[in-house]
Design a protein around this motif. Structure first.
Motif, mmCIF file in Angstrom:
data_model
loop_
_atom_site.group_PDB
_atom_site.id
_atom_site.type_symbol
_atom_site.label_atom_id
_atom_site.label_comp_id
_atom_site.label_asym_id
_atom_site.label_seq_id
_atom_site.Cartn_x
_atom_site.Cartn_y
_atom_site.Cartn_z
ATOM 1 N N LEU A 293 0.812 -1.212 0.000
ATOM 2 C CA LEU A 293 0.000 0.000 0.000
ATOM 3 C C LEU A 293 0.849 1.267 0.000
ATOM 4 N N GLU A 294 1.892 1.291 0.799
ATOM 5 C CA GLU A 294 2.675 2.506 0.968
ATOM 6 C C GLU A 294 3.359 2.928 -0.325
ATOM 7 N N SER A 295 3.927 1.952 -1.056
ATOM 8 C CA SER A 295 4.621 2.294 -2.300
ATOM 9 C C SER A 295 3.646 2.809 -3.353
ATOM 10 N N VAL A 296 2.461 2.212 -3.428
ATOM 11 C CA VAL A 296 1.451 2.674 -4.388
ATOM 12 C C VAL A 296 0.956 4.065 -4.005
ATOM 13 N N LYS A 297 0.727 4.271 -2.733
ATOM 14 C CA LYS A 297 0.272 5.579 -2.252
ATOM 15 C C LYS A 297 1.304 6.662 -2.588
ATOM 16 N N TYR A 298 2.573 6.359 -2.407
ATOM 17 C CA TYR A 298 3.643 7.322 -2.709
ATOM 18 C C TYR A 298 3.653 7.662 -4.200
ATOM 19 N N ALA A 299 3.486 6.633 -5.052
ATOM 20 C CA ALA A 299 3.491 6.864 -6.503
ATOM 21 C C ALA A 299 2.306 7.728 -6.922
ATOM 22 N N LEU A 300 1.146 7.513 -6.314
ATOM 23 C CA LEU A 300 -0.038 8.307 -6.642
ATOM 24 C C LEU A 300 0.137 9.761 -6.215
ATOM 25 N N GLU A 301 0.721 9.973 -5.049
ATOM 26 C CA GLU A 301 0.929 11.341 -4.568
ATOM 27 C C GLU A 301 1.939 12.085 -5.438
ATOM 28 N N LYS A 302 2.927 11.372 -5.988
ATOM 29 C CA LYS A 302 3.898 12.005 -6.895
ATOM 30 C C LYS A 302 3.215 12.472 -8.177
ATOM 31 N N MET A 303 2.090 11.861 -8.525
ATOM 32 C CA MET A 303 1.341 12.253 -9.714
ATOM 33 C C MET A 303 0.435 13.442 -9.427
ATOM 34 N N GLY A 304 0.478 13.969 -8.192
ATOM 35 C CA GLY A 304 -0.322 15.127 -7.830
ATOM 36 C C GLY A 304 -1.738 14.800 -7.422
ATOM 37 N N LEU A 305 -2.009 13.540 -7.109
ATOM 38 C CA LEU A 305 -3.354 13.114 -6.764
ATOM 39 C C LEU A 305 -3.569 13.127 -5.255
ATOM 40 N N GLN A 306 -4.799 13.369 -4.870
ATOM 41 C CA GLN A 306 -5.179 13.295 -3.467
ATOM 42 C C GLN A 306 -5.518 11.845 -3.147
ATOM 43 N N VAL A 307 -4.920 11.298 -2.095
ATOM 44 C CA VAL A 307 -5.053 9.873 -1.775
ATOM 45 C C VAL A 307 -5.609 9.711 -0.377
ATOM 46 N N PHE A 308 -6.577 8.820 -0.248
ATOM 47 C CA PHE A 308 -7.107 8.476 1.076
ATOM 48 C C PHE A 308 -7.139 6.965 1.220
ATOM 49 N N SER A 309 -6.654 6.490 2.365
ATOM 50 C CA SER A 309 -6.679 5.059 2.659
ATOM 51 C C SER A 309 -6.699 4.853 4.160
ATOM 52 N N ILE A 310 -7.520 3.921 4.598
ATOM 53 C CA ILE A 310 -7.530 3.581 6.025
ATOM 54 C C ILE A 310 -6.189 2.977 6.414
ATOM 55 N N GLY A 311 -5.450 2.474 5.435
ATOM 56 C CA GLY A 311 -4.127 1.923 5.713
ATOM 57 C C GLY A 311 -3.174 2.943 6.298
ATOM 58 N N ASP A 312 -3.503 4.258 6.132
ATOM 59 C CA ASP A 312 -2.656 5.294 6.724
ATOM 60 C C ASP A 312 -2.633 5.191 8.244
ATOM 61 N N LYS A 313 -3.658 4.581 8.802
ATOM 62 C CA LYS A 313 -3.752 4.436 10.261
ATOM 63 C C LYS A 313 -3.031 3.190 10.761
#
Length: 461
Positions: A293-313
């Motif tokens: 999850l973390e690597s995918v979330k990082y890649a999405l944020e680099k694309m300028g996208l807003q990301v939400f995931s319960i996995g952040d907790k």
């Protein structure tokens, strides 16, 4: 003095006072058993929670939005200029393909949710229609549908209904074991619902009422329209699943697109003129394992996208688990420290009883290190046997406690749960820790024994 001689002497010394040795070993066993059981309980709770989260896809789903809020100034009145803060990133088909190409992304599709009403057997309830592609049949919560099946293509004429929606209609399945026993409800066999055509009521524009907008009427120019689709399956999607799958009814994308409905955008879409076709409000991204999850979330944020995931907790939950582990382990360590004091007492008593023997060995050429080594071996043996008995005792106690808990709680939840998790790493770690603590407890007595003057010891005897 040979190593074998040291082992023989250590074993002989332990046999001289069997009662004291056995009591010391039992003290170590109680400490290790308590420590092992506490850690096993913490591990068991973590495993059970992790399995529940995995089953409910909480940590494998990400919601991607194309709007990123970053305050970059205030207006002349000192208030943040919200319109200037909105920096949209278009979520279109091209962006969807880029997201699918990110490593570890196993599925990605637009989140389309349409409010509607569902009518079954003259009973009506408000629902959310959710467009979910057929490929999601391999993912939770659709990979194990108990009644019926998930649709097999994106244009199939069918609908998957969540059990929560049926229960809102006071419809319970005859196969369910948690059926109510009183109240106003209907019990139906699953076969009577699978294949049955249900009525989906959506809202469309009513051209005849458009002129009401110019007459300051409170009545909107819309009207209901019904669509009839057969039920393919019934899924156990509930509020503990990821947001996109937390109940409602699920339709194939092309079937959902064909539904007549008013396509109302949110306020920011209107402000930014996001009414173009082919653009989406949000995209659901799925990974196979929450470790990705973390690597995918990082890649999405680099694309300028807003990301939400319960996995952040997840990190916060790990901190809580670490605190729980520490508290439970502390209780076991206290018991083990008491046992370590018992080892110190046993070895100190042995020194006073064996002063002559130590004096003879030193007068015959035994070095101080060899004398210390004898005591180290004695303590390690007591620690090893105490560790083995402690692990066995902790395991047996855990099995008994687990059986009692399941006999009381398992009846209520209709399943058995392993509350204690004795892994091999825990078993060998507990025994190694027992030997290590016993060794540390023997350092002072061994030093005292090695410091004995042979002349003084023999003269006193």
């Amino acid at each position: 003095m040979k190593p074998s001689d040291i082992l023989i002497l250590a074993a002989s010394n332990l046999k001289q006072n069997k009662v004291r040795t056995i009591l010391t070993i039992l003290g170590v066993a109680i400490g290790i058993g308590s420590l092992g059981a506490m850690v096993a309980f913490a591990n068991g709770m973590q495993n059970n929670i992790a399995k529940s989260l995995e089953k409910n896809d909480l940590f494998t789903g990400i919601t991607v939005s194309g709007v990123n809020f970053e305050p970059d100034g205030y207006n002349i009145y000192g208030a943040a200029n919200l319109i200037e803060q909105v920096k949209p990133v278009p979520l279109d088909d091209d962006m969807l393909e880029k997201i699918k190409a990110i490593p570890n992304v196993s599925a990605a599709f637009p989140e389309v949710i349409i409010p509607a009403k569902l009518k079954i057997n003259d009973k009506t309830v408000s629902v959310n229609i959710k467009s979910v592609p057929a490929m999601m049949r391999d993912y939770r919560p659709f990979d194990n549908i108990k009644y019926g099946s998930f649709y097999t293509s994106d244009n199939q004429k069918g609908v998957v209904v969540s059990r929560a929606v049926l229960q809102k209609l006071n419809i319970f399945l005859a196969e369910d074991e948690d059926k109510p026993t009183s109240g106003n409800f209907t019990i139906l066999p699953a076969d009577s619902i699978i294949g049955k055509e249900i009525e989906i009521i959506t809202t469309v524009f009513d051209v005849e009422k458009v002129d009401l907008l110019y007459k300051n009427s409170r009545e909107l120019p819309v009207k209901p329209e019904s669509t009839f689709l057969p039920v393919c399956g019934i899924v156990d999607a509930n509020s503990f699943s990821a947001g996109m799958f937390s109940g409602g009814i699920f339709l194939p994308p092309k079937t959902c697109d064909a539904l007549p409905s008013v396509d109302l955008k949110n306020v920011y879409d209107i402000i930014n003129n996001y009414s173009n076709s082919g653009q989406y409000n949000s995209i659901h991204v799925r990974v196979r394992d929450f470790t990705q999850l973390e690597s995918v979330k990082y890649a999405l944020e680099k694309m300028g996208l807003q990301v939400f995931s319960i996995g952040d907790k997840l990190k916060d939950m790990k901190k809580v688990f670490f605190l729980l582990d520490s508290l439970l382990a502390a209780v076991g360590i206290i018991a083990l420290l008491v046992a370590a004091l018992g080892i110190v007492n046993t070895l100190m008593m042995a020194i006073y009883e064996r002063r002559k023997e130590i004096g003879i060995m030193k007068s015959m050429g035994a070095t101080a290190f060899q004398i210390r080594l004898i005591f180290y071996v004695e303590a390690a043996v007591m620690g090893l046997f105490g560790g083995i008995l402690g692990v066995l005792g902790g395991k047996i106690s855990a099995m008994f406690a687990n059986s009692v808990a399941n006999s009381q709680i398992g009846v209520l939840v209709d399943s058995t749960v392993e509350y204690f998790s004795f892994t091999w790493s825990l078993i060998f770690g507990a025994m190694a820790f027992s030997v290590a603590v016993s060794f540390l407890a023997s350092i002072y007595p061994a030093a005292r024994a090695a410091a004995i003057d042979p002349l003084v010891a023999l003269r006193r005897e």
